[in-house]
Design an enzyme around this catalytic site. Structure first.
Site, PDB file in Angstrom:
ATOM      1  N   GLU A   1       0.819  -1.294   0.031  1.00  0.00           N
ATOM      2  CA  GLU A   1       0.015   0.090  -0.030  1.00  0.00           C
ATOM      3  C   GLU A   1       0.902   1.306  -0.090  1.00  0.00           C
ATOM      4  O   GLU A   1       0.482   2.283   0.583  1.00  0.00           O
ATOM      5  CB  GLU A   1      -0.921  -0.066   1.128  1.00  0.00           C
ATOM      6  CG  GLU A   1      -1.864  -1.029   0.999  1.00  0.00           C
ATOM      7  CD  GLU A   1      -2.850  -1.380   2.276  1.00  0.00           C
ATOM      8  OE1 GLU A   1      -2.879  -0.437   3.151  1.00  0.00           O
ATOM      9  OE2 GLU A   1      -3.457  -2.352   2.382  1.00  0.00           O
TER      10      GLU A   1
ATOM     11  N   GLU B   1      -5.170  -8.369   0.042  1.00  0.00           N
ATOM     12  CA  GLU B   1      -5.847  -8.102   1.273  1.00  0.00           C
ATOM     13  C   GLU B   1      -7.326  -7.427   1.027  1.00  0.00           C
ATOM     14  O   GLU B   1      -7.407  -6.792   0.311  1.00  0.00           O
ATOM     15  CB  GLU B   1      -4.905  -6.958   2.194  1.00  0.00           C
ATOM     16  CG  GLU B   1      -5.699  -6.762   3.599  1.00  0.00           C
ATOM     17  CD  GLU B   1      -4.491  -5.774   4.340  1.00  0.00           C
ATOM     18  OE1 GLU B   1      -3.228  -5.880   4.021  1.00  0.00           O
ATOM     19  OE2 GLU B   1      -5.299  -4.737   4.879  1.00  0.00           O
TER      20      GLU B   1
END
Length: 338
Positions: free
Chosen positions: A147, A259
């Site tokens: 991320e 995720e």
């Protein structure tokens, strides 16, 4: 003479048409080539994995309620110049190695002091631990500085393309030298901004030579990210398609939903559901279908795994239950039926 020639041509064409034809695109990858066991939990050819909350559960706990061993186990650990202990990884290792169906170990690495603090000695500590796992028969994906494209930055290593690429290069060099069986997973957060839906991915792409797999963090949080509502059909594939087309299908690389979950919202610290009205079962099973259904696999043939975030957390001024198993018995039943 004319009839004989025609007959010969027809016979030749019939022989050719009888040969087996491989109609699959040359870029399609198979999950087994990337460490996912044939007998691991899956749906429509997509391996189903989990990010367990290791404070309250283990891989063995989750596998005990599943019909097959999880395909991927995700683990978070931070590293810095002042701490190379790798969090809980040394404590989780024995449980992972003991599984009869070895899950891929997805090491999700956080740079606690930012990308410029990251050094080759830290990278070597990671590589050494990953080599111990691969030597024990556990496939490894290193989900390094995940991320990283989040802006404004919500982590110490985010929103800094130059810093990320510098740290990534250090990790890649160490892993290739010291744990060559381990794979590097480049995993930004979903960003559908821009006219082409490509967001800021390109700013953070380290290059084809060091990226083995590509992935995304992509949750369904509900309307306004705080309401209990079911995702509209096609939400996942519609928003993920620009990334998939550019970095998985377009480059022939495996795609991992690294995720994900469908969050169920409560007022903080209570058992009172937040606004929205949809049930936890409808939200989570609807999202599970979106991320691993047959239609998704058809659209994303290089998709090899989806990894479910199995936590309950206080965040966003709410308590959010992300769990697929070890929470709601009805939702757990849906995973057990895969």
């Amino acid at each position: 003479m004319m009839l004989s020639t025609v007959s010969l041509l027809l016979s030749a064409l019939a022989a050719v048409s009888a040969l087996p034809v491989d109609t699959a695109p040359s870029t399609v990858v198979k999950r087994g080539e990337w460490g996912i066991a044939d007998d691991a939990l899956s749906n429509n050819g997509i391996g189903i994995g989990f990010l367990p909350d290791f404070d309250v559960s283990s891989v063995s706990d989750l596998n005990a309620v599943l019909p097959a061993g999880m395909a991927v186990v995700g683990d978070y650990f931070s590293i810095s110049s002042s701490d190379t202990s790798l969090g809980g990884e040394p404590w989780h290792k024995a449980d992972i190695i003991s599984q009869s169906t070895k899950p891929v170990y997805m090491a999700t690495i956080e740079l606690a002091s930012g990308p410029y603090d990251f050094s080759s000695s830290q990278a070597d500590a990671i590589s050494s631990a990953m080599r111990e796992l691969t030597d024990a028969g556990v496939p490894v994906w290193v989900r390094f500085a995940y991320e990283m494209n989040g802006c404004p930055a919500w982590n110490a290593w985010g929103c800094d393309p130059a810093g990320f690429k510098q740290a990534w290069a250090i990790m890649a060099a160490s892993l290739r030298a010291n744990a060559p069986s381990a794979k590097l997973l480049w995993s930004p957060n979903i960003d559908g901004s821009g006219a082409d839906g490509q967001g800021n991915y390109a700013d953070y792409y380290p290059g084809d030579d060091t990226v083995d797999l590509v992935g995304l963090s992509f949750y369904w949080f509900g309307d306004d990210q705080q309401q209990n509502t079911v995702a509209s059909p096609g939400t996942f594939t519609g928003q993920a398609a620009p990334f998939y087309d550019a970095y998985a299908g377009g480059k022939g690389k495996p795609f991992v939903l690294s995720e994900t979950s469908g969050g169920y919202h409560y007022f903080t610290g209570s058992s009172t559901p937040a606004a929205g009205g949809a049930s936890e079962y409808a939200i989570k099973t609807g999202w599970l279908e979106q991320v691993s259904g047959a239609a998704t696999k058809a659209l994303f043939p290089n998709m090899v795994a989806a990894v479910w975030f199995n936590y309950e957390k206080d965040e966003r001024e709410q308590t959010i239950d992300y769990r697929g198993v070890l929470g709601s018995s009805a939702v757990q039943g849906a995973f057990a039926a895969l």
